[in-house]
Scaffold this motif. Structure first.
Motif, mmCIF file in Angstrom:
data_model
loop_
_atom_site.group_PDB
_atom_site.id
_atom_site.type_symbol
_atom_site.label_atom_id
_atom_site.label_comp_id
_atom_site.label_asym_id
_atom_site.label_seq_id
_atom_site.Cartn_x
_atom_site.Cartn_y
_atom_site.Cartn_z
ATOM 1 N N UNK A 163 2.828 12.608 11.186
ATOM 2 C CA UNK A 163 1.351 12.386 11.149
ATOM 3 C C UNK A 163 1.053 11.816 9.663
ATOM 4 N N UNK A 164 1.493 12.357 8.669
ATOM 5 C CA UNK A 164 1.515 11.654 7.054
ATOM 6 C C UNK A 164 2.074 10.515 7.109
ATOM 7 N N UNK A 165 3.403 10.366 7.725
ATOM 8 C CA UNK A 165 3.947 8.906 7.638
ATOM 9 C C UNK A 165 3.361 7.903 8.400
ATOM 10 N N UNK A 166 2.549 8.370 9.289
ATOM 11 C CA UNK A 166 1.753 7.221 10.227
ATOM 12 C C UNK A 166 0.843 6.670 9.478
ATOM 13 N N UNK A 167 -0.042 7.778 8.560
ATOM 14 C CA UNK A 167 -1.178 7.199 7.915
ATOM 15 C C UNK A 167 -0.784 6.372 6.789
ATOM 16 N N UNK A 168 0.519 6.577 6.108
ATOM 17 C CA UNK A 168 0.828 5.915 4.976
ATOM 18 C C UNK A 168 1.571 4.628 5.395
ATOM 19 N N UNK A 169 1.801 4.196 6.626
ATOM 20 C CA UNK A 169 2.358 3.194 7.226
ATOM 21 C C UNK A 169 1.189 1.762 7.015
ATOM 22 N N UNK A 170 0.170 2.499 7.439
ATOM 23 C CA UNK A 170 -1.082 1.530 7.743
ATOM 24 C C UNK A 170 -1.373 0.671 6.489
ATOM 25 N N UNK A 171 -1.268 1.095 5.184
ATOM 26 C CA UNK A 171 -1.508 0.126 4.275
ATOM 27 C C UNK A 171 -0.618 -0.934 3.967
ATOM 28 N N UNK A 172 0.625 -1.180 4.606
ATOM 29 C CA UNK A 172 1.666 -2.074 4.561
ATOM 30 C C UNK A 172 0.816 -3.379 5.018
ATOM 31 N N UNK A 173 -0.226 -3.310 5.817
ATOM 32 C CA UNK A 173 -0.812 -4.187 6.526
ATOM 33 C C UNK A 173 -1.561 -5.399 5.335
ATOM 34 N N UNK A 174 -1.866 -4.587 4.293
ATOM 35 C CA UNK A 174 -2.610 -5.453 3.153
ATOM 36 C C UNK A 174 -1.786 -6.151 2.231
ATOM 37 N N UNK A 175 -0.222 -6.147 2.314
ATOM 38 C CA UNK A 175 0.688 -6.701 1.481
ATOM 39 C C UNK A 175 0.315 -8.413 1.613
ATOM 40 N N UNK A 176 0.784 -9.210 0.254
ATOM 41 C CA UNK A 176 0.451 -10.421 0.265
ATOM 42 C C UNK A 176 1.735 -11.114 0.021
ATOM 43 N N UNK A 207 6.576 -10.565 -0.465
ATOM 44 C CA UNK A 207 7.494 -9.673 -0.439
ATOM 45 C C UNK A 207 7.452 -8.552 -1.318
ATOM 46 N N UNK A 208 7.134 -8.815 -2.769
ATOM 47 C CA UNK A 208 7.133 -7.631 -3.549
ATOM 48 C C UNK A 208 5.943 -6.561 -3.303
ATOM 49 N N UNK A 209 4.882 -6.887 -2.878
ATOM 50 C CA UNK A 209 3.853 -6.068 -2.391
ATOM 51 C C UNK A 209 4.264 -5.114 -1.382
ATOM 52 N N UNK A 210 4.740 -5.782 -0.405
ATOM 53 C CA UNK A 210 5.190 -5.323 1.023
ATOM 54 C C UNK A 210 6.110 -4.124 0.510
ATOM 55 N N UNK A 211 7.230 -4.611 -0.257
ATOM 56 C CA UNK A 211 8.435 -3.692 -0.709
ATOM 57 C C UNK A 211 7.708 -2.612 -1.430
ATOM 58 N N UNK A 212 6.464 -2.684 -2.099
ATOM 59 C CA UNK A 212 6.089 -1.420 -2.927
ATOM 60 C C UNK A 212 5.347 -0.544 -2.032
ATOM 61 N N UNK A 213 4.374 -1.307 -1.008
ATOM 62 C CA UNK A 213 3.485 -0.594 -0.030
ATOM 63 C C UNK A 213 4.456 0.165 0.922
ATOM 64 N N UNK A 214 5.702 0.054 1.155
ATOM 65 C CA UNK A 214 6.513 0.550 1.893
ATOM 66 C C UNK A 214 7.241 1.781 1.381
ATOM 67 N N UNK A 215 6.742 1.858 0.156
ATOM 68 C CA UNK A 215 7.455 3.242 -0.374
ATOM 69 C C UNK A 215 7.054 4.602 0.180
ATOM 70 N N UNK A 216 5.513 4.670 -0.098
ATOM 71 C CA UNK A 216 4.900 5.988 0.591
ATOM 72 C C UNK A 216 5.359 6.545 1.969
ATOM 73 N N UNK A 217 5.458 5.405 2.804
ATOM 74 C CA UNK A 217 6.002 5.954 4.139
ATOM 75 C C UNK A 217 7.283 6.337 4.184
ATOM 76 N N UNK A 218 7.991 5.417 3.518
ATOM 77 C CA UNK A 218 9.572 5.518 3.388
ATOM 78 C C UNK A 218 10.122 6.901 2.739
ATOM 79 N N UNK A 219 8.892 7.449 2.134
ATOM 80 C CA UNK A 219 9.561 8.802 1.366
ATOM 81 C C UNK A 219 9.563 9.947 2.532
ATOM 82 N N UNK A 220 8.916 9.784 3.742
ATOM 83 C CA UNK A 220 8.762 10.744 4.610
ATOM 84 C C UNK A 220 9.692 10.632 5.888
ATOM 85 N N UNK A 221 10.473 9.256 5.893
ATOM 86 C CA UNK A 221 11.266 8.925 6.891
ATOM 87 C C UNK A 221 12.407 9.937 7.028
#
Length: 437
Positions: free
Chosen positions: A325-338, A340-354
């Motif tokens: 559930x926590x991982x799912x919530x943390x995945x949604x902010x990746x939609x706001x990436x502008x 490649x770099x911002x997408x990579x940074x926004x993927x980190x919180x969800x990635x920590x729980x994979x």
């Protein structure tokens, strides 16, 4: 936390060898997802919905084949069970890049059925080699090793597909997977304890009770009125039905509500990961630099590896449901990436729980199911994950084609969160309605 647990675990030679062989065996298919997506989108000039459909067909094949393959490992041994996969991997993925889209779907389905069952074999063997609290560290190590592979595989697949040829890349995947299968056959990791009599658990007692019920059932049936049971006939239809029902129940005595919850976690994890996977490729592709997709995958997988290291060193156990559930919530902010770099940074919180999600779920299956049925249970666990993958990839692909790349992340996180909440509600209702004994 006790990070010394990793040192102790890696000192065990069979576990160390198993992890290395597992990494080698996983590498070909770690690149296959990106290669298939870019092959359909670029080489075949079709959309992401079509690419998602191919991914879905592959995972449906895996979902169908995994329990059967796991059962074959339980019954005939690892080496014989892997031979069909070695042949199929080499033949199918060397042929698939040269056929039409319709035939690609057919070959993808067959290839999925006969995919090398690396995940279930490695996890089943770790469940034998490590016991008790050691399993958390062992499964975490396997998740970390997997993430290291997925840091390199997709990036290499993207480079091959964009700079060389997706046809060459898919052919290399098939041949490499076949070689990996031969390596597993040579290593032959243990899938049963050397002293099986010490591995008896409550599940074995349930199987014995089920067998007793099957033996008693015909006598009980015959005492019922003839017009209802057909007992006056040697093989009355009702008797045949009862025998079939008890036989099926006897084959699944390891399945319980607790196991069902773990399978729900696997479905959610597969849905979340496949949707995110497609979303990452689509977002980077939309930015005009498809070769940069590896940057995002490296950040995503590195975060997962770090999360796995921390989780494996913990003494406290976490619920797979809460982690998902926590991982799912943390995945949604990746939609706001502008970019490649911002997408990579926004993927980190969800990635920590994979890695923690997958480690916790695997540990739970190993705890709940006796090892003489664990290969089959791990197969169903893998099928549950691939069923989620089969659902997530095409739906996310369709949303990406219709709305935009950012929608894939919102869909992924929202769908996984809804699944978790629905499962928790169903479990609560079941516990309330269960009779008190």
């Amino acid at each position: 936390m006790n990070f010394g647990l990793y040192r102790e675990m890696l000192r065990i030679a069979p576990i160390r060898r198993l992890l290395i062989v597992g990494m080698i065996a996983r590498f070909p298919h770690s690149a296959a997802g990106v290669l298939l997506t870019l092959h359909v989108v670029n080489t075949m000039d079709r959309g992401y919905a079509a690419a998602g459909a191919v991914a879905a067909v592959v995972t449906i094949g895996i979902a169908v084949g995994a329990p059967w393959r796991g059962r074959r490992v339980d019954t005939i041994g690892l080496r014989k069970a892997l031979i069909p996969s070695v042949i199929a991997e080499a033949v199918i993925w060397s042929t698939a890049p040269h056929v039409s889209f319709e035939w690609l779907l057919v070959l993808a389905l067959v290839g999925g059925v006969f995919t090398l069952p690396v995940f279930s074999v490695v996890r089943q063997s770790l469940g034998v080699l490590a016991t008790g609290e050691q399993r958390r560290t062992a499964f975490a190590l396997d998740s970390i090793a997997t993430e290291l592979i997925f840091m390199m595989g997709p990036a290499l697949g993207a480079v091959i597909a964009t700079q060389i040829s997706s046809v060459i890349g898919l052919t290399a995947v098939g041949l490499s997977a076949a070689v990996a299968g031969l390596l597993l056959i040579w290593f032959n990791p243990p899938t049963r304890s050397p002293e099986p009599e010490k591995a008896v658990t409550a599940v074995d007692e349930q199987e014995a009770a089920a067998a007793t019920a099957v033996a008693v059932a015909p006598a009980n049936i015959q005492e019922a009125p003839m017009e209802l049971t057909g007992a006056g006939l040697p093989d009355g239809p009702q008797n045949m039905f009862e025998r079939l029902r008890h036989g099926v129940a006897g084959n699944f005595t390891w399945f319980s509500p607790a196991v069902a919850v773990v399978f729900a976690v696997a479905i959610g994890a597969g849905l979340l990961l496949s949707s995110t996977d497609v979303g990452i490729v689509a977002s980077v592709e939309a930015g005009g630099n498809p070769s940069e997709v590896g940057i995002v995958f490296v950040a995503w997988c590195a975060a997962s590896a770090i999360g796995g290291i921390v989780y494996g060193a913990m003494k406290r156990r976490f619920s797979p449901m809460s982690l998902l559930l926590t991982m799912a919530v943390l995945t949604m902010p990746m939609a706001f990436a502008t970019d490649t770099l911002s997408l990579a940074l926004l993927s980190i919180p969800a990635g920590l729980l994979c890695a923690p999600v997958l480690s916790a779920a695997s540990e739970r299956v190993a705890d709940l199911v006796a090892e003489n049925r664990r290969g089959e249970a791990m197969g169903w666990y893998g099928s549950s994950m691939t069923a989620g993958t089969a659902l997530g990839a095409p739906v996310a692909g369709l949303a990406i084609d219709v709305i935009g790349p950012w929608s894939g992340f919102l869909l992924a996180g929202g769908a996984a969160a809804v699944l978790v909440l629905a499962t928790l509600s169903a479990r609560r209702l079941f516990l309330r309605s269960a009779p008190v004994r």
